[in-house]
Design an enzyme around this catalytic site. Structure first.
Site, mmCIF file in Angstrom:
data_model
loop_
_atom_site.group_PDB
_atom_site.id
_atom_site.type_symbol
_atom_site.label_atom_id
_atom_site.label_comp_id
_atom_site.label_asym_id
_atom_site.label_seq_id
_atom_site.Cartn_x
_atom_site.Cartn_y
_atom_site.Cartn_z
ATOM 1 N N LYS A 152 25.720 -25.754 26.256
ATOM 2 C CA LYS A 152 27.248 -24.681 27.284
ATOM 3 C C LYS A 152 28.375 -25.775 27.432
ATOM 4 C CE LYS A 152 28.365 -21.618 30.916
ATOM 5 N NZ LYS A 152 27.658 -20.564 31.799
ATOM 6 N N ASP A 211 24.785 -16.241 33.853
ATOM 7 C CA ASP A 211 25.971 -17.139 33.518
ATOM 8 C C ASP A 211 27.082 -16.709 34.835
ATOM 9 O OD1 ASP A 211 26.690 -16.707 30.877
ATOM 10 O OD2 ASP A 211 27.276 -14.927 30.390
ATOM 11 N N GLY A 232 36.790 -25.285 24.651
ATOM 12 C CA GLY A 232 34.965 -25.239 24.678
ATOM 13 C C GLY A 232 34.462 -26.040 25.195
ATOM 14 N N GLY A 262 33.187 -13.127 22.708
ATOM 15 C CA GLY A 262 31.923 -14.382 21.868
ATOM 16 C C GLY A 262 31.953 -15.206 22.956
ATOM 17 N N ARG A 294 32.040 -21.009 24.316
ATOM 18 C CA ARG A 294 31.780 -22.900 24.712
ATOM 19 C C ARG A 294 30.543 -22.680 25.078
ATOM 20 N NH1 ARG A 294 32.226 -23.726 30.698
ATOM 21 N NH2 ARG A 294 32.363 -21.126 32.307
ATOM 22 N N ARG A 339 21.331 -24.846 27.844
ATOM 23 C CA ARG A 339 19.982 -23.474 28.874
ATOM 24 C C ARG A 339 19.329 -22.446 28.307
ATOM 25 N NH1 ARG A 339 24.813 -18.800 30.848
ATOM 26 N NH2 ARG A 339 24.784 -18.370 28.977
ATOM 27 N N ASP A 390 29.996 -8.314 29.097
ATOM 28 C CA ASP A 390 29.398 -9.248 28.581
ATOM 29 C C ASP A 390 28.253 -10.271 29.382
ATOM 30 O OD1 ASP A 390 32.134 -9.089 29.602
ATOM 31 O OD2 ASP A 390 31.147 -11.423 28.949
#
Length: 491
Positions: free
Chosen positions: A111, A260, A124, A88, A91, A174, A250
């Site tokens: 983010k 990412d 986070g 999940g 952050r 983002r 993920d």
């Protein structure tokens, strides 16, 4: 001016199973480091309204714009081959979705905006270096024409984050077509929640693959569509020497975008075994392994969709295997087509794949720079007198000479004139990429309070296919040979 986002939050409407409401945690003294004004306009936002104190408060997470429904999305994932049933957004906080000027739905996400229910005891937060790194590289990828998440803004928080040492904190805003991942499907499949998998699949079809809705089996068509986009995406990575570095399930976007930017980097000298990630000790995500890993990840998606491919399990497996078997051909076609264009070939011939692989083999053995070899080939394709620019990149120039003889024989069968050929080659072979030493120099300066190198590099990367005298210092070889460059996840 008032900051206004015209939100229409379709993911929030899926229900509590898919996410958790999460309010960003305020920071002490935020200030704007960078606003992507061009992207703001593309999104239908008022860049002037964002470029003020109120905009900074929004980008820092101190203030929610009207219509925002902040949430952290749930997903699972295979990390280096090991399944973790709950990951999940630890952050990242999705503020909501906007429909841009071209009618495309886009996520707006913060983010580094504070802890969520998925933070697993983390703070986070994000440090300044990784935030600016993702800004630079994701925007460079967009300029290179590669599907990617984008960077709308970077804000310093005025607070430290603590990793091995204290670092200045920052928040990245983002933008993505969505943040749905293979791991999002895995989260529900691992819990046996087939209804949620179907609901998620229907949402993805509606949002990303509307053509699948009219297929005899929409879920097979969805899987086929995701496979096709991933094949094309990874082929494009390979063609610019990009190593993602952490291709966990993920980190694979269902929309077919690069997502990412943690331990990613770009090849200097060509070596297919290159690994940049500090934690990839066995080379699972090495440059040459990326197509194989993409296929492996897609097989995990297929497993999630099995109950919806056919009510008969054996037939469902057969259907999944049939779709997955097409990945190799789709990737190989995109790969060869792309490299064919990089060496100046327009009309396909059966020997092209061997010609491409022979060049890459020589480059690997002779320690030739990936980007400059292909860029300089454009000059050599226009005139043999420019061969020296390529030969000089090979430890043994004779290796290039033998290949170049075959290459020119192949070029002789092409319809383009030499000048036209060079223009076409320069349009796919960048002069400037986010070289690792350039990124590090810009980030080191930023950490010391000087954003000028970051701004200049960002400007250079915005037009990577142009030869611009003002940025000639970015278009050459690294000042010293790269030795075991390592990148980190940036958590």
């Amino acid at each position: 001016m008032t900051v206004h986002f015209d939100f229409d939050n379709s993911y929030a409407r899926l229900g509590a199973t898919f996410h958790r409401p999460t309010v960003p945690s305020p920071v002490a003294a935020p200030h704007l480091l960078k606003l992507n004004r061009r992207l703001a306009e593309e999104l239908g936002l008022d860049a002037d309204a964002l470029d003020n104190a109120e905009g900074v408060e929004v980008f820092a997470g101190n203030r929610l714009p009207t219509g925002a429904e902040p949430l952290a999305t749930a997903y699972a994932g295979h990390q280096f081959g090991n399944f973790v049933p709950q990951l999940g957004d630890g952050r990242a906080i999705l503020l909501g979705e906007v429909v841009d000027r071209q009618g495309r739905r886009r996520d707006i996400q913060l983010k580094g905006a504070g802890p969520t229910i998925f933070s697993r005891n983390g703070d986070g937060r994000a440090a300044l270096g990784p935030v600016l790194r993702e800004y630079l590289i994701s925007e460079a990828m967009a300029a290179l024409g590669i599907p990617t998440t984008r960077a709308l803004a970077a804000v310093a928080t005025g607070e430290p984050v603590y990793r091995e040492t204290a670092l200045p904190g920052a928040v990245l805003t983002r933008v993505a077509s969505s943040h749905i991942r293979v791991g999002t499907f895995q989260f529900f499949a691992a819990r046996g929640d087939d209804a949620a998998v179907r609901q998620l699949a229907d949402h993805v079809i509606d949002r990303h693959y509307p053509e699948a809705a009219n297929a005899s089996n929409p879920y097979r068509a969805l899987l086929r569509g995701v496979c096709a986009r991933q094949a094309a995406l990874v082929a494009r990575w390979m063609q610019i020497g990009f190593v993602h570095g952490v291709m966990n399930t993920d980190n694979m976007s269902i929309a077919g975008e690069t997502i990412d930017y943690g331990p990613c980097a770009f090849l200097d000298a060509y070596d297919p075994a290159t690994v940049f990630s500090s934690i990839d000790r066995n080379g699972r995500y090495a440059y040459a392994n990326q197509p194989r890993i993409a296929h492996w990840n897609l097989a995990r998606l297929a497993e999630c969709l099995l109950p919806h491919l056919d009510p008969d399990e054996n037939k469902a497996i057969e259907a999944a295997q049939d779709v997955l078997s097409g990945f190799a051909d789709a990737f190989n076609t995109a790969y060869v087509d792309g490299f064919r264009a990089k060496i100046g070939l327009q009309t396909p011939q059966t020997e092209d794949a061997a010609l491409i692989e022979d060049l890459l083999g020589h480059m690997a053995r002779q320690n030739a720079d990936f980007t400059l070899t292909f860029r300089n080939l454009g000059k050599a394709a226009e005139s043999e007198q420019a061969d020296g620019a390529v030969r000089g990149l090979f430890a043994d120039p004779a290796a290039y000479d033998g290949w170049a003889t075959r290459w020119r024989q192949r070029l002789a069968a092409e319809p383009r004139e030499p000048g036209e050929r060079r223009v076409a080659m320069d349009a796919v072979n960048p002069a400037i990429i986010p070289r690792n030493h350039l990124i590090e120099e810009a980030l080191s300066a930023a950490m010391a309070g000087d954003l000028a190198p970051f701004e200049r590099l960002n400007e250079a990367l915005a037009k990577p296919f142009e030869d611009r005298a003002a940025f000639a210092d970015y278009a050459g070889l690294p000042p010293v040979p790269e030795a075991a460059y390592r990148t980190f996840c940036g958590t």
